[in-house]
Design a protein around this motif. Structure first.
Motif, PDB file in Angstrom:
ATOM      1  N   THR A 280       0.821  -1.279   0.116  1.00  0.00           N
ATOM      2  CA  THR A 280      -0.001   0.041   0.041  1.00  0.00           C
ATOM      3  C   THR A 280       1.052   1.313   0.085  1.00  0.00           C
ATOM      4  OG1 THR A 280      -0.216   0.047   2.418  1.00  0.00           O
ATOM      5  CG2 THR A 280      -1.924  -1.308   1.334  1.00  0.00           C
ATOM      6  N   SER A 281       0.351   2.438  -0.431  1.00  0.00           N
ATOM      7  CA  SER A 281       1.041   3.778  -0.410  1.00  0.00           C
ATOM      8  C   SER A 281       1.788   3.877   1.102  1.00  0.00           C
ATOM      9  CB  SER A 281      -0.062   4.774  -0.457  1.00  0.00           C
ATOM     10  OG  SER A 281      -0.845   4.850   0.653  1.00  0.00           O
ATOM     11  N   GLY A 282       1.221   3.123   2.365  1.00  0.00           N
ATOM     12  CA  GLY A 282       2.177   3.429   3.522  1.00  0.00           C
ATOM     13  C   GLY A 282       3.267   2.464   3.709  1.00  0.00           C
ATOM     14  N   GLY A 283       3.251   1.482   2.597  1.00  0.00           N
ATOM     15  CA  GLY A 283       4.540   0.576   2.841  1.00  0.00           C
ATOM     16  C   GLY A 283       4.218  -0.609   3.350  1.00  0.00           C
ATOM     17  N   ARG A 284       3.082  -0.811   3.782  1.00  0.00           N
ATOM     18  CA  ARG A 284       2.599  -1.922   4.666  1.00  0.00           C
ATOM     19  C   ARG A 284       1.543  -2.898   4.012  1.00  0.00           C
ATOM     20  NH1 ARG A 284      -0.091  -1.827  10.801  1.00  0.00           N
ATOM     21  NH2 ARG A 284      -0.227  -3.960  11.108  1.00  0.00           N
ATOM     22  N   LEU A 285       1.806  -4.272   3.887  1.00  0.00           N
ATOM     23  CA  LEU A 285       0.466  -4.811   3.129  1.00  0.00           C
ATOM     24  C   LEU A 285      -0.483  -5.199   4.114  1.00  0.00           C
ATOM     25  CD1 LEU A 285       0.538  -6.116   0.328  1.00  0.00           C
ATOM     26  CD2 LEU A 285       1.538  -8.298   1.476  1.00  0.00           C
ATOM     27  N   GLU A 286      -1.469  -4.768   3.704  1.00  0.00           N
ATOM     28  CA  GLU A 286      -2.597  -4.665   4.385  1.00  0.00           C
ATOM     29  C   GLU A 286      -3.714  -5.832   3.533  1.00  0.00           C
ATOM     30  OE1 GLU A 286      -3.389  -4.081   7.485  1.00  0.00           O
ATOM     31  OE2 GLU A 286      -2.058  -2.562   8.118  1.00  0.00           O
ATOM     32  N   PRO A 287      -4.286  -6.788   4.357  1.00  0.00           N
ATOM     33  CA  PRO A 287      -5.386  -7.639   3.755  1.00  0.00           C
ATOM     34  C   PRO A 287      -6.719  -6.878   3.522  1.00  0.00           C
ATOM     35  CG  PRO A 287      -5.001  -8.293   5.903  1.00  0.00           C
ATOM     36  CD  PRO A 287      -4.039  -7.035   5.866  1.00  0.00           C
ATOM     37  N   PHE A 288      -7.373  -7.083   2.306  1.00  0.00           N
ATOM     38  CA  PHE A 288      -8.796  -6.642   2.472  1.00  0.00           C
ATOM     39  C   PHE A 288      -9.639  -7.403   3.159  1.00  0.00           C
ATOM     40  CE2 PHE A 288      -7.170  -5.678  -2.138  1.00  0.00           C
ATOM     41  CZ  PHE A 288      -7.318  -4.517  -1.954  1.00  0.00           C
ATOM     42  N   SER A 289      -9.441  -8.581   3.443  1.00  0.00           N
ATOM     43  CA  SER A 289     -10.449  -9.377   4.372  1.00  0.00           C
ATOM     44  C   SER A 289      -9.886 -10.605   4.725  1.00  0.00           C
ATOM     45  CB  SER A 289     -11.785  -9.643   3.663  1.00  0.00           C
ATOM     46  OG  SER A 289     -11.341 -10.382   2.480  1.00  0.00           O
ATOM     47  N   THR A 290     -10.254 -11.370   5.786  1.00  0.00           N
ATOM     48  CA  THR A 290      -9.627 -12.649   6.281  1.00  0.00           C
ATOM     49  C   THR A 290     -11.003 -13.803   6.240  1.00  0.00           C
ATOM     50  OG1 THR A 290      -8.077 -11.622   7.462  1.00  0.00           O
ATOM     51  CG2 THR A 290      -8.676 -13.853   8.106  1.00  0.00           C
ATOM     52  N   ILE A 291     -10.759 -14.829   5.995  1.00  0.00           N
ATOM     53  CA  ILE A 291     -11.690 -15.898   6.262  1.00  0.00           C
ATOM     54  C   ILE A 291     -11.042 -17.172   7.001  1.00  0.00           C
ATOM     55  CG2 ILE A 291     -12.990 -15.314   4.194  1.00  0.00           C
ATOM     56  CD1 ILE A 291     -11.793 -17.817   2.774  1.00  0.00           C
ATOM     57  N   GLY A 292     -11.728 -18.078   7.301  1.00  0.00           N
ATOM     58  CA  GLY A 292     -11.449 -19.205   8.053  1.00  0.00           C
ATOM     59  C   GLY A 292     -11.723 -20.495   7.637  1.00  0.00           C
ATOM     60  N   VAL A 293     -10.572 -21.510   7.641  1.00  0.00           N
ATOM     61  CA  VAL A 293     -10.855 -22.709   7.226  1.00  0.00           C
ATOM     62  C   VAL A 293     -10.703 -23.930   8.345  1.00  0.00           C
ATOM     63  CG1 VAL A 293     -10.380 -24.666   5.483  1.00  0.00           C
ATOM     64  CG2 VAL A 293     -10.360 -22.205   4.724  1.00  0.00           C
ATOM     65  N   GLN A 294     -11.531 -24.574   8.745  1.00  0.00           N
ATOM     66  CA  GLN A 294     -11.143 -25.550   9.759  1.00  0.00           C
ATOM     67  C   GLN A 294     -11.574 -27.059   9.448  1.00  0.00           C
ATOM     68  OE1 GLN A 294     -12.740 -24.061  13.482  1.00  0.00           O
ATOM     69  NE2 GLN A 294     -11.808 -21.982  13.364  1.00  0.00           N
ATOM     70  N   PHE A 295     -10.669 -27.892   9.941  1.00  0.00           N
ATOM     71  CA  PHE A 295     -11.166 -29.188   9.518  1.00  0.00           C
ATOM     72  C   PHE A 295     -10.436 -30.241  10.621  1.00  0.00           C
ATOM     73  CE2 PHE A 295      -7.490 -27.829   6.909  1.00  0.00           C
ATOM     74  CZ  PHE A 295      -6.521 -28.666   7.441  1.00  0.00           C
ATOM     75  N   LEU A 296     -10.962 -31.486  10.424  1.00  0.00           N
ATOM     76  CA  LEU A 296     -10.340 -32.452  11.478  1.00  0.00           C
ATOM     77  C   LEU A 296      -9.362 -33.449  11.002  1.00  0.00           C
ATOM     78  CD1 LEU A 296     -11.096 -34.093  14.401  1.00  0.00           C
ATOM     79  CD2 LEU A 296     -12.749 -35.103  13.096  1.00  0.00           C
ATOM     80  N   ILE A 297      -8.432 -33.925  11.806  1.00  0.00           N
ATOM     81  CA  ILE A 297      -7.527 -34.712  11.062  1.00  0.00           C
ATOM     82  C   ILE A 297      -7.488 -36.046  12.230  1.00  0.00           C
ATOM     83  CG2 ILE A 297      -5.061 -35.443  10.793  1.00  0.00           C
ATOM     84  CD1 ILE A 297      -4.515 -32.391  10.020  1.00  0.00           C
ATOM     85  N   GLN A 298      -7.415 -37.086  11.790  1.00  0.00           N
ATOM     86  CA  GLN A 298      -7.031 -38.270  12.378  1.00  0.00           C
ATOM     87  C   GLN A 298      -5.792 -39.036  12.146  1.00  0.00           C
ATOM     88  OE1 GLN A 298      -9.687 -41.563  11.978  1.00  0.00           O
ATOM     89  NE2 GLN A 298      -9.437 -42.297  14.226  1.00  0.00           N
ATOM     90  N   PHE A 299      -4.985 -39.325  12.993  1.00  0.00           N
ATOM     91  CA  PHE A 299      -3.689 -39.860  12.879  1.00  0.00           C
ATOM     92  C   PHE A 299      -3.571 -41.469  13.016  1.00  0.00           C
ATOM     93  CE2 PHE A 299      -3.083 -35.445  13.848  1.00  0.00           C
ATOM     94  CZ  PHE A 299      -2.326 -35.083  12.851  1.00  0.00           C
ATOM     95  N   LEU A 300      -3.046 -42.233  12.133  1.00  0.00           N
ATOM     96  CA  LEU A 300      -3.123 -43.767  12.213  1.00  0.00           C
ATOM     97  C   LEU A 300      -1.901 -44.378  11.920  1.00  0.00           C
ATOM     98  CD1 LEU A 300      -6.583 -44.096  10.463  1.00  0.00           C
ATOM     99  CD2 LEU A 300      -6.343 -44.312  12.938  1.00  0.00           C
ATOM    100  N   ASP A 301      -1.677 -45.492  12.578  1.00  0.00           N
ATOM    101  CA  ASP A 301      -0.391 -46.426  12.076  1.00  0.00           C
ATOM    102  C   ASP A 301      -0.428 -46.733  10.631  1.00  0.00           C
ATOM    103  OD1 ASP A 301       0.812 -46.333  14.432  1.00  0.00           O
ATOM    104  OD2 ASP A 301      -0.600 -47.964  15.340  1.00  0.00           O
ATOM    105  N   ASN A 302      -1.883 -47.089  10.275  1.00  0.00           N
ATOM    106  CA  ASN A 302      -2.037 -47.856   9.061  1.00  0.00           C
ATOM    107  C   ASN A 302      -3.129 -47.224   8.169  1.00  0.00           C
ATOM    108  OD1 ASN A 302       0.066 -49.990   8.785  1.00  0.00           O
ATOM    109  ND2 ASN A 302      -1.011 -50.613  10.749  1.00  0.00           N
TER     110      ASN A 302
END
Length: 398
Positions: A280-302
Motif C-alpha cells: 500500500t502507499s504506506g508501505g505496509r501490506l494490509e489484507p482486504f479481508s480474512t476468512i477461516g478454514v477448519q477441519f479434523l485430522i485423525q492420525f493412524l498407524d496404517n
C-alpha cells in the motif's frame, strides 16, 4: 466468448450467547462472503461449507450418499424439534459500530439466519462417517456501519484427543461496504474448499493442500490461524504444524511430539486477500479481508485408502476454459488390494454442474485394479470467473 478460469483440485464473538452441548457433531467448516445489491440496498451473502458427523448434521439422521444435492430444510426442522434447541447447529452473531456509536455492539442473529437459510448437501462419505453441507444466507448491510464482523460458533467438535473434548468451534470474518478504489465495488472475500476430515499416517511428513481462489482476482495467502480466528486450534495447535502462503500444510506426525494411533485434532487456517499490485502507499501490506478454514485430522498407524495416480493431473492444477465449450479431464485411481474402486464424486465450490462419466476399468503400467473416470462440465457465460472443482474416490473398504 467470455473466458473462465477454472481451478481443479484433485484431492480429494465476543457475545454472551447461550451455547448448549451438542454431542460432538462438528468436524470443520470454511466461510466466505460476497457483497451484493439486494432489494433494499447492499447485502452480505454468507457462504459456509461445513462438515458434520454423519447423521448428526443438517442432512438429518437418515443422511446417505443419496442425499447429495438435496435440500436440508425438512431435515433441519426435524433435528431442531428433536433437540428442542434452535442453536443446535451453532450461533450466529454480528458485531457493528455505527458512526454514532461510541462502542461496538454484538447482536445474536441466529434466528434471522435460520429463517433465511438456503442449504444443500455437498458430499457424504458413508464409510468415513461424515457429511458436508453448503449454507447460503443473505443479511442486509447495516446502515452507517463501516464494518460487520460476523461469527459462527458452537459446541462442539467431535472429541479432539489432542485438544480436548466439548471444544468450541469458532469462525469469523469482517465485511465492509466501502467501495474499493481499484474496482469501484465492495470487496469480496477469498474462497476455499477442503474436505472436512483427513486421515494421516503416523511418523510421516504429511502434506495437505487447500484450494483457494479470489473472486476479485486478488492474491490469496494462507497462514496458520491465530487467536480467536482459530478457536480451539489457537490455544492448542497441533505440534510442529506449518502452513505456507500457497496453502500447503505440513504436519510431521512423530510420536515423540504427542501424536498416537487414533489421535484426533483440529486445524485452523486463515486465508487473506491482498491487492495484486503489492504494498500500500504506506508501505505496509494490509489484507482486504480474512476468512477461516477448519477441519479434523485423525492420525493412524496404517491407512488403506485408494489414491489418484498418473496421468491424473496434480492437485491444484489450473485450467482456462471458455463458456459454451465442454471441459473434460480423465482421472485415474488405484485401490489398496484387495479392495476395488467403487465410487468417484465431483464437488463444485459453487455447485457447478460437474459430472462423472465413462467410469471403467483401465490398464496403467505397474498398477493394479485401476479405474478411470471422466469429469465433464459445460459452463455458461454466467459462470465467467474463478472456480474450484474437486474429485474424490472411495473403494469397497472405505
Amino acid at each position: 466468448m467470455g473466458g473462465i478460469k477454472a481451478l481443479l483440485t484433485i484431492l480429494c464473538c465476543l457475545a454472551q450467547v447461550m451455547i448448549t452441548h451438542q454431542n460432538g457433531q462438528f468436524i470443520g467448516a470454511s466461510m466466505s462472503f460476497t457483497i451484493i445489491n439486494g432489494t433494499n440496498g447492499l447485502e452480505v451473502q454468507l457462504d459456509v461449507i461445513s462438515g458434520w458427523v454423519l447423521g448428526k448434521g443438517p442432512c438429518g439422521i437418515n443422511c446417505s450418499r443419496a442425499s447429495i444435492n438435496s435440500n436440508t430444510e425438512a431435515a433441519r426442522k426435524e433435528v431442531f424439534q428433536k433437540q428442542g434447541d434452535s442453536h443446535f447447529f451453532g450461533n450466529w452473531t454480528v458485531e457493528i459500530k455505527t458512526n454514532g456509536m461510541k462502542t461496538s455492539q454484538v447482536m445474536d442473529i441466529t434466528q434471522d439466519v435460520c429463517s433465511n437459510i438456503h442449504e444443500s448437501v455437498v458430499d457424504v462419505s458413508e464409510k468415513a462417517r461424515w457429511e458436508q453441507v453448503w449454507t447460503v444466507v443473505r443479511y442486509p448491510m447495516i446502515k452507517d456501519a463501516p464494518y460487520m464482523d460476523i461469527a459462527f460458533e458452537g459446541l462442539s467438535w467431535r472429541p479432539l484427543s489432542l485438544q480436548g473434548e466439548n471444544a468450541l468451534w469458532h469462525l469469523q470474518m469482517k465485511a465492509k461496504p466501502q467501495l474499493r478504489s481499484d474496482t469501484g465495488k465492495p470487496n469480496n472475500s477469498p474462497q476455499a474448499f477442503s474436505k472436512p476430515f483427513y486421515r494421516l499416517l503416523l511418523d510421516k511428513e504429511n502434506y495437505i493442500r487447500i484450494a483457494t481462489i479470489d473472486p476479485d482476482g486478488d492474491h490469496a495467502a494462507c497462514s496458520l490461524a491465530e487467536y480467536i480466528e482459530a478457536g480451539i486450534a489457537s490455544r492448542h495447535p497441533l505440534p510442529n504444524i506449518t502452513v505456507t502462503e500457497d496453502c500447503i500444510i505440513t504436519i510431521p506426525s512423530k510420536r515423540s511430539l504427542g501424536y498416537h494411533n487414533g489421535s484426533m485434532g483440529a486445524v485452523g487456517i486463515s486465508v487473506r486477500d491482498y491487492n495484486v499490485s503489492g504494498l500500500t502507499s504506506g508501505g505496509r501490506l494490509e489484507p482486504f479481508s480474512t476468512i477461516g478454514v477448519q477441519f479434523l485430522i485423525q492420525f493412524l498407524d496404517n491407512i488403506s485408502e485408494p489414491s489418484f495416480i498418473f496421468p491424473t493431473p496434480e492437485g491444484n492444477h489450473k485450467f482456462n476454459i471458455y463458456s459454451g465449450t465442454t471441459w473434460k479431464i480423465d482421472v485415474y485411481a488405484e485401490p489398496i488390494s484387495p479392495a476395488l474402486i467403487d465410487h468417484f464424486s465431483c464437488l463444485g465450490r459453487q455447485h457447478e454442474d460437474v459430472k462423472i462419466i465413462n467410469f471403467k476399468n483401465t490398464t496403467v503400467p505397474n498398477h493394479a485394479n485401476v479405474m478411470m473416470a471422466t469429469m465433464t462440465w459445460t459452463p455458461l457465460h454466467s459462470d465467467v470467473g474463478n472456480h474450484i472443482v474437486c474429485v474424490g474416490v472411495e473403494d469397497s473398504l472405505g
